[in-house]
Design an enzyme around this catalytic site. Sequence first.
Site, PDB file in Angstrom:
ATOM      1  N   ASP A 291       0.838  -1.198   0.000  1.00 28.94           N
ATOM      2  CA  ASP A 291       0.000   0.000   0.000  1.00 28.94           C
ATOM      3  C   ASP A 291       0.873   1.248   0.000  1.00 28.94           C
ATOM      4  O   ASP A 291       1.353   1.681   1.052  1.00 28.94           O
ATOM      5  CB  ASP A 291      -0.912  -0.013   1.243  1.00 28.94           C
ATOM      6  CG  ASP A 291      -1.832   1.207   1.293  1.00 28.94           C
ATOM      7  OD1 ASP A 291      -1.916   1.935   0.279  1.00 28.94           O
ATOM      8  OD2 ASP A 291      -2.467   1.412   2.350  1.00 28.94           O
ATOM      9  N   LYS A 298       1.600   7.949   0.431  1.00 32.39           N
ATOM     10  CA  LYS A 298       1.989   7.982   1.847  1.00 32.39           C
ATOM     11  C   LYS A 298       3.351   8.639   1.987  1.00 32.39           C
ATOM     12  O   LYS A 298       4.158   8.590   1.045  1.00 32.39           O
ATOM     13  CB  LYS A 298       2.110   6.534   2.378  1.00 32.39           C
ATOM     14  CG  LYS A 298       0.797   5.848   2.656  1.00 32.39           C
ATOM     15  CD  LYS A 298       1.047   4.455   3.233  1.00 32.39           C
ATOM     16  CE  LYS A 298      -0.255   3.728   3.482  1.00 32.39           C
ATOM     17  NZ  LYS A 298      -1.113   4.323   4.491  1.00 32.39           N
ATOM     18  N   ASP A 309       0.064  -5.087   4.549  1.00 29.13           N
ATOM     19  CA  ASP A 309      -1.324  -4.637   4.383  1.00 29.13           C
ATOM     20  C   ASP A 309      -2.221  -5.762   3.819  1.00 29.13           C
ATOM     21  O   ASP A 309      -3.387  -5.540   3.502  1.00 29.13           O
ATOM     22  CB  ASP A 309      -1.344  -3.406   3.469  1.00 29.13           C
ATOM     23  CG  ASP A 309      -2.472  -2.449   3.835  1.00 29.13           C
ATOM     24  OD1 ASP A 309      -3.010  -2.559   4.950  1.00 29.13           O
ATOM     25  OD2 ASP A 309      -2.812  -1.606   2.987  1.00 29.13           O
ATOM     26  N   GLU A 370      -7.906   2.576   0.574  1.00 29.04           N
ATOM     27  CA  GLU A 370      -8.174   1.598  -0.482  1.00 29.04           C
ATOM     28  C   GLU A 370      -8.711   0.275   0.052  1.00 29.04           C
ATOM     29  O   GLU A 370      -9.383  -0.456  -0.670  1.00 29.04           O
ATOM     30  CB  GLU A 370      -6.894   1.343  -1.302  1.00 29.04           C
ATOM     31  CG  GLU A 370      -5.916   0.320  -0.704  1.00 29.04           C
ATOM     32  CD  GLU A 370      -5.361   0.711   0.648  1.00 29.04           C
ATOM     33  OE1 GLU A 370      -5.349   1.894   0.975  1.00 29.04           O
ATOM     34  OE2 GLU A 370      -4.933  -0.196   1.392  1.00 29.04           O
ATOM     35  N   ARG A 372     -11.043  -0.391   2.228  1.00 26.06           N
ATOM     36  CA  ARG A 372     -12.514  -0.455   2.251  1.00 26.06           C
ATOM     37  C   ARG A 372     -13.067  -0.585   0.836  1.00 26.06           C
ATOM     38  O   ARG A 372     -14.144  -1.155   0.639  1.00 26.06           O
ATOM     39  CB  ARG A 372     -13.071   0.760   2.996  1.00 26.06           C
ATOM     40  CG  ARG A 372     -12.775   2.081   2.368  1.00 26.06           C
ATOM     41  CD  ARG A 372     -12.935   3.245   3.352  1.00 26.06           C
ATOM     42  NE  ARG A 372     -11.760   3.431   4.188  1.00 26.06           N
ATOM     43  CZ  ARG A 372     -11.629   4.382   5.105  1.00 26.06           C
ATOM     44  NH1 ARG A 372     -12.601   5.228   5.344  1.00 26.06           N
ATOM     45  NH2 ARG A 372     -10.511   4.493   5.809  1.00 26.06           N
TER      46      ARG A 372
END
Length: 520
Positions: A291, A298, A309, A370, A372
């Site tokens: 991620d 990020k 992740d 992302e 969800r």
Amino acid sequence: MNTKLLFADAGAFPTPMLAVFAVDLATGKKEEPRPLLLTQSSDLAGAATRALGPGEFKAGLGETALIHTSDRLKSAGLQPDRLLLVGLGKAKDLSLDRLRKGTGTAVRAAKARSVPELAIAFPEASADLNAPLAELSAKLTARALAEGAELAELDWDTYRSDRKDRSVNDLSLISKVLDKNTEQQALAGFAEGLIVAAAQNFTRSLVNEPGNVLTPTELGARAKAMCDDAGLACQVYSTEKIRALKMESFWSVAKGSAEPPALIVMTYEPAGGVAEGAPVLGLVGKGITFDSGGISLKPGDGMEKMKYDMAGAAAMIGAMHAIARLKPAVKVVAVVCAAENMPDGRASKPGDVVTAMSGTTIEIVNTDAEGRLVLADGLHYAKTLGATHLIDAATLTGACVVALGVLNAGLFSNDETACAKFVNALAVSGEGFWRLPCTDDYRERITSEIADIMNTGKNRWGGAISAAMFLKEFAGDTPWVHLDIAGCAWNEEKKPWIAYGPSGVAVRSIVEWVRGYSAQ
Ligand code: BES
Ligand code: ZN
Ligand code: ZN
């Protein structure tokens, strides 16, 4: 590690090292520690007397002391070459989880000392300490010991050239001789413990892998190999199927990466079939193999951690491994949505609107939310496969880590019965989950101006709840439990009973939750 359960007199068992548990009887803060050995063997207690002198060994959780057995004691019938005293902490706090940790401590202490053969004595109550131990059943005690030992054995220096393959090759868990019925119970608990711990270790091995090794495709291949081995049905789909199913929410995450996504479906059917109208459990896992945050990139600091992740997905794959071996009388379908979240010319942009498989429209406000998005389609798809009850696991939000720290993961649910079953499962698994709310009054936090919902809350407050509210939309009326394991999936600190690295959190609890629906 070759682990066995034996019924014998531990003191008369010849072994290079015998671990014996101890608790601290002191209660008041000012009281000096009063260690008590959990054994009924006067030989063992006698051999340890000097080490239990003032201040030398306090029996704190994770504390150990080593005693080399003298020739005098050996000629008197005490067989182990060394005794390892293992602290379990305060007597009043004694629990299955402390036993699990104590067993782990013994295994790691033996491993660190390059002792390849270890025996561990079951804890035994004495006149000084009865209540907490008497409450622990032989079955759950044996199970906790087996789990603690298997989980402790592994280290995650997998790719280090100087990796030392030190390990405890032979472990004997030694209980005193019991009546036949109780011995059967202990053996059953022991067998369960080995199965569940092996599944959890499999999960940990997946979470440990770096993103370049464990791509979505590779995660699919490993899930498939496990299923083939365990006798589970498994399909691994990719882009074409995801698009054909109109999983636009899942695809919106995957499309920014050169690595194709994987939609993994694993099915367990009980041998005797299931009755008409019986529950079908849907397990859904977030499988983001890396991620980066996507276009909402990020910060670089700590980004390497985002290889884990996919811990929710790994938990579901591990749980299926245990389910295949424990054979509960309930059908289980697991859906894993695996993708890489990357920034790219084709990646989703903040402000994009997509239509999920359920028909719900979503405004993507932040491409870093992302998890969800992939779970939205995973939850809906599990329902189309017949799931009547849902559970998902995901390293979903940093906000959950802020709220609960690393000792408890977040627990959310739209259904009191499903949630109660999960809480019951925790009594066996010993894992820490803390319930947070997701009542309908939070719904307005994810209402979008342009679409049905948006993938972040209106602001940062209660971020774990906003994420849960988003998922709840896709669970709909189906009883659903959501586990936000962001803070617990990776042990940042090593402990005497467990290594640094992947924890395999949630596997034990999910397996037990599933067994709570078993018809037998
Ligand atoms: N994978 C992260 C959550 C996470 C954080 C996992 C820390 C493990 C440890 C998730 O995809 C994420 O980035 N969530 C965002 C959501 C926000 C943009 C609404 C977060 O928590 O900051
Ligand atoms: Zn993210
Ligand atoms: Zn994520």
